[in-house]
Design a protein around this motif. Structure first.
Motif, short mmCIF file in Angstrom:
data_model
loop_
_atom_site.label_atom_id
_atom_site.label_comp_id
_atom_site.label_asym_id
_atom_site.label_seq_id
_atom_site.Cartn_x
_atom_site.Cartn_y
_atom_site.Cartn_z
N GLU A 69 2.16 13.82 75.16
CA GLU A 69 1.04 14.15 74.28
C GLU A 69 0.56 15.58 74.51
N THR A 70 0.55 16.01 75.75
CA THR A 70 0.13 17.37 76.07
C THR A 70 1.11 18.40 75.51
N MET A 71 2.40 18.13 75.68
CA MET A 71 3.42 19.08 75.21
C MET A 71 3.46 19.16 73.69
N THR A 72 3.40 17.99 73.01
CA THR A 72 3.45 18.01 71.55
C THR A 72 2.16 18.61 70.98
N ALA A 73 1.01 18.39 71.65
CA ALA A 73 -0.25 18.97 71.19
C ALA A 73 -0.21 20.49 71.29
N ALA A 74 0.43 20.99 72.35
CA ALA A 74 0.56 22.44 72.52
C ALA A 74 1.40 23.04 71.39
N GLN A 75 2.45 22.33 70.98
CA GLN A 75 3.29 22.81 69.87
C GLN A 75 2.52 22.75 68.56
N THR A 76 1.74 21.68 68.39
CA THR A 76 0.95 21.52 67.17
C THR A 76 -0.05 22.66 67.05
N GLU A 77 -0.68 23.01 68.16
CA GLU A 77 -1.65 24.09 68.18
C GLU A 77 -1.01 25.42 67.77
N ALA A 78 0.24 25.60 68.21
CA ALA A 78 0.95 26.83 67.88
C ALA A 78 1.24 26.94 66.39
N LEU A 79 1.12 25.82 65.67
CA LEU A 79 1.44 25.79 64.24
C LEU A 79 0.19 25.79 63.35
N GLU A 80 -0.99 25.96 63.95
CA GLU A 80 -2.24 25.91 63.17
C GLU A 80 -2.26 26.86 61.99
N GLY A 81 -2.95 26.45 60.96
CA GLY A 81 -3.18 27.33 59.81
C GLY A 81 -2.33 27.02 58.61
N GLN A 82 -1.78 28.06 58.02
CA GLN A 82 -0.98 27.94 56.81
C GLN A 82 0.50 27.99 57.16
N VAL A 83 1.27 27.20 56.46
CA VAL A 83 2.73 27.24 56.63
C VAL A 83 3.40 27.37 55.27
N SER A 84 4.59 27.93 55.27
CA SER A 84 5.32 28.10 54.02
C SER A 84 6.15 26.86 53.72
N CYS A 85 6.13 26.44 52.48
CA CYS A 85 6.94 25.30 52.05
C CYS A 85 8.42 25.68 52.15
N PRO A 86 9.24 24.82 52.78
CA PRO A 86 10.67 25.15 52.89
C PRO A 86 11.38 25.12 51.53
N GLY A 87 10.76 24.46 50.54
CA GLY A 87 11.36 24.37 49.21
C GLY A 87 11.09 25.59 48.35
N CYS A 88 9.82 25.95 48.19
CA CYS A 88 9.46 27.03 47.26
C CYS A 88 8.80 28.23 47.93
N GLY A 89 8.47 28.10 49.20
CA GLY A 89 7.89 29.22 49.92
C GLY A 89 6.39 29.38 49.76
N GLN A 90 5.78 28.50 48.97
CA GLN A 90 4.33 28.57 48.77
C GLN A 90 3.60 28.28 50.07
N SER A 91 2.48 28.98 50.26
CA SER A 91 1.69 28.77 51.47
C SER A 91 0.88 27.47 51.34
N CYS A 92 1.03 26.59 52.30
CA CYS A 92 0.36 25.29 52.24
C CYS A 92 -0.50 25.09 53.50
N ARG A 93 -1.60 24.34 53.34
CA ARG A 93 -2.48 24.09 54.46
C ARG A 93 -1.90 22.98 55.36
N LEU A 94 -2.03 23.21 56.64
CA LEU A 94 -1.50 22.26 57.61
C LEU A 94 -2.54 21.22 57.99
N ASP A 95 -2.17 19.95 57.91
CA ASP A 95 -3.03 18.86 58.37
C ASP A 95 -2.37 18.14 59.53
N HIS A 96 -3.05 17.15 60.03
CA HIS A 96 -2.48 16.39 61.13
C HIS A 96 -2.53 14.90 60.85
#
Ligand SMILES: [Zn+2]
Length: 133
Positions: A69-96
């Motif tokens: 849980e600690t290791m996966t939470a650290a990775q999740t934290e590193a991904l905070e914010g907006q991410v690009s859709c792998p399909g169209c490249g649009q910026s999407c909001r990250l949820d959990h």
């Protein structure tokens, strides 16, 4: 094994081996501490192997979930914010989304990052943990 987008961080096999040896030594020390904590007045002769095993297995499962849980939470934290859709490249909001997963030696709650692309109408998982839907 977890892989990140930048490739495996512990790619050097011998270095990984040394690190794992080191961790094994540390964990063995924790085992000794656990024995002292479980039986602070000494291990009585009434304590059988079944009971010793019971204490150890419970602790091991807790260790596994705590570490994962600690290791996966650290990775999740590193991904905070907006991410690009792998399909169209649009910026999407990250949820959990939290879900329990089975790992070797126990279970852990994975707080999984998930994003939804409104254009492609699909969820995608930008997780480095390789958790697929
Ligand atoms: Zn998209």
């Amino acid at each position: 094994m977890y892989k990140s987008k930048e490739g495996h961080k512990m790619a050097d096999e011998s270095r990984t081996g040394r690190k794992l040896d080191e961790i094994e030594e540390i964990a063995k020390g924790w085992g000794k501490l656990l024995a002292e904590q479980a039986f602070p007045d000494g291990v009585g002769l009434d304590v059988d192997l079944w009971m010793m095993e019971e204490v150890t297995v419970r602790a091991t499962k807790a260790l596994v979930s705590g570490a994962i849980e600690t290791m996966t939470a650290a990775q999740t934290e590193a991904l905070e914010g907006q991410v690009s859709c792998p399909g169209c490249g649009q910026s999407c909001r990250l949820d959990h989304r939290s879900r329990p997963i089975q790992v070797r030696g126990g279970t852990a709650k994975l707080n999984e990052p998930v994003a939804h692309c409104s254009t492609c109408r699909r969820d995608f998982f930008p997780s480095a943990a390789g958790a697929e839907a």
